[in-house]
Design an enzyme around this catalytic site. Structure first.
Site, short mmCIF file in Angstrom:
data_model
loop_
_atom_site.label_atom_id
_atom_site.label_comp_id
_atom_site.label_asym_id
_atom_site.label_seq_id
_atom_site.Cartn_x
_atom_site.Cartn_y
_atom_site.Cartn_z
N ARG A 103 35.98 40.06 35.21
CA ARG A 103 36.96 38.99 35.18
C ARG A 103 36.36 37.77 34.48
NH1 ARG A 103 40.34 36.21 39.88
NH2 ARG A 103 38.29 35.68 40.65
N THR A 107 39.23 32.19 32.36
CA THR A 107 40.66 32.55 32.24
C THR A 107 41.14 33.47 33.36
OG1 THR A 107 40.16 34.49 30.92
CG2 THR A 107 40.49 32.42 29.72
N ASP A 199 33.03 44.13 50.58
CA ASP A 199 32.91 44.49 49.17
C ASP A 199 32.48 45.95 49.06
OD1 ASP A 199 32.20 42.88 46.24
OD2 ASP A 199 31.50 44.93 46.56
N ASP A 202 29.24 46.66 47.00
CA ASP A 202 28.02 46.22 47.69
C ASP A 202 27.69 47.14 48.85
OD1 ASP A 202 27.38 44.11 46.06
OD2 ASP A 202 28.48 42.63 47.24
#
Ligand code: URA
Length: 208
Positions: A103, A107, A199, A202
Site C-alpha cells: 500500500r 496515496t 496480523d 506475523d
C-alpha cells in the site's frame, strides 16, 4: 453475489485455536494448513469429473476421476502462503501463481511489486487465496490484475472476512464468489478485523 460460509465444526474449532493470542507460531501454521485443506474440500465441490475404465483386483469398472485442466492457486503475498501450502497438500498438481501488492503510504493505493502466474491460466479455474479479507483493498486490486489474464473462472478464498471487506469486494467483483470460514464483526481504525486473530502474516511467520 455469493458469500459461502464454510463453518464445519472442525473448522470452527481449529479457527478458535488460531484466534487465541497464546497460540504458538508452529501451531498457528499447522492449524491454518489443516483448515485450508478443509476449505479446499468445499470450494472444489463443483470440479468436473469423468468416468475412466479401471481394473480393481476383482473386476473392471468405470470410475470417476477429475477431468479438465488442473486448478491454478494464486497466493496474495505474503499471508496467502499459509492457505496455499495447505491446499497444495490436497491438490499437489495444482498450478501456482503469486501476486504481491503493497500500500503506497501517501496515496493508500495498492501497488504491484510481484506478479507471476502460469502461462496458460486462461484454460484453468483459479482460486485466489488470502487469509484475511479486511478492507478488501488488496483482494480487489489483485483480482482486477488477475482478470487481465482471463482465467476460465475465479473464486476468492479466505479464513476471516469483515463485513466491510465483503461489501467492498462484491461492489467491485460481483462475479467472483467469496468462500470464508467466518465473518467477524467489523474493522478497527487500523483496518484490522475484530475480534479477528491479529496480523496473519506475523503470526504465521513469527515476525512480531
Ligand atoms: N490483515 C491481517 O493480517 N489481519 C487483519 O486483521 C487484517 C488484515
Amino acid at each position: 453475489m455469493t458469500v459461502t460460509l464454510i463453518d464445519h465444526p472442525l473448522i470452527q474449532h481449529k479457527l478458535t485455536l488460531m484466534r487465541q493470542k497464546d497460540t504458538s507460531t508452529a501451531k498457528f501454521r499447522q492449524l491454518l494448513g489443516e483448515i485450508s485443506m478443509l476449505l479446499a474440500y468445499e470450494v472444489t465441490r463443483d470440479m468436473p469429473t469423468e468416468k475412466v475404465e479401471i481394473e480393481t483386483p476383482l473386476s473392471k469398472m468405470d470410475a470417476p476421476m477429475l477431468s479438465g485442466k488442473k486448478l491454478t492457486l494464486i497466493s496474495i503475498m505474503r499471508a496467502g502462503q499459509g492457505i496455499l501450502d495447505g491446499m497444495l497438500e490436497l491438490m499437489p498438481s495444482a498450478r501456482v501463481g503469486h501476486i504481491g501488492l503493497y500500500r503506497d503510504p501517501r496515496t493508500h493505493i495498492p501497488v504491484e511489486y510481484y506478479f507471476k502466474v502460469p502461462v496458460d491460466v486462461a484454460e484453468r479455474d483459479m482460486l485466489v487465496v488470502d487469509p484475511m479479507l479486511a478492507t478488501g483493498n488488496s483482494a480487489v486490486a489483485a483480482v482486477y490484475r488477475l482478470k487481465e489474464t482471463r482465467p476460465h473462472s475465479i473464486k476468492f478464498v479466505c479464513l476471516l472476512a469483515a463485513p466491510e471487506g465483503i461489501e467492498h469486494f462484491h461492489s467491485e467483483h460481483p462475479d467472483v464468489p467469496i468462500f470464508t470460514a467466518a465473518i467477524d464483526k467489523k474493522l478497527d481504525e487500523h483496518g484490522y478485523i475484530l475480534p479477528g486473530l491479529g496480523d496473519a502474516g506475523d503470526r504465521m511467520f513469527g515476525t512480531k
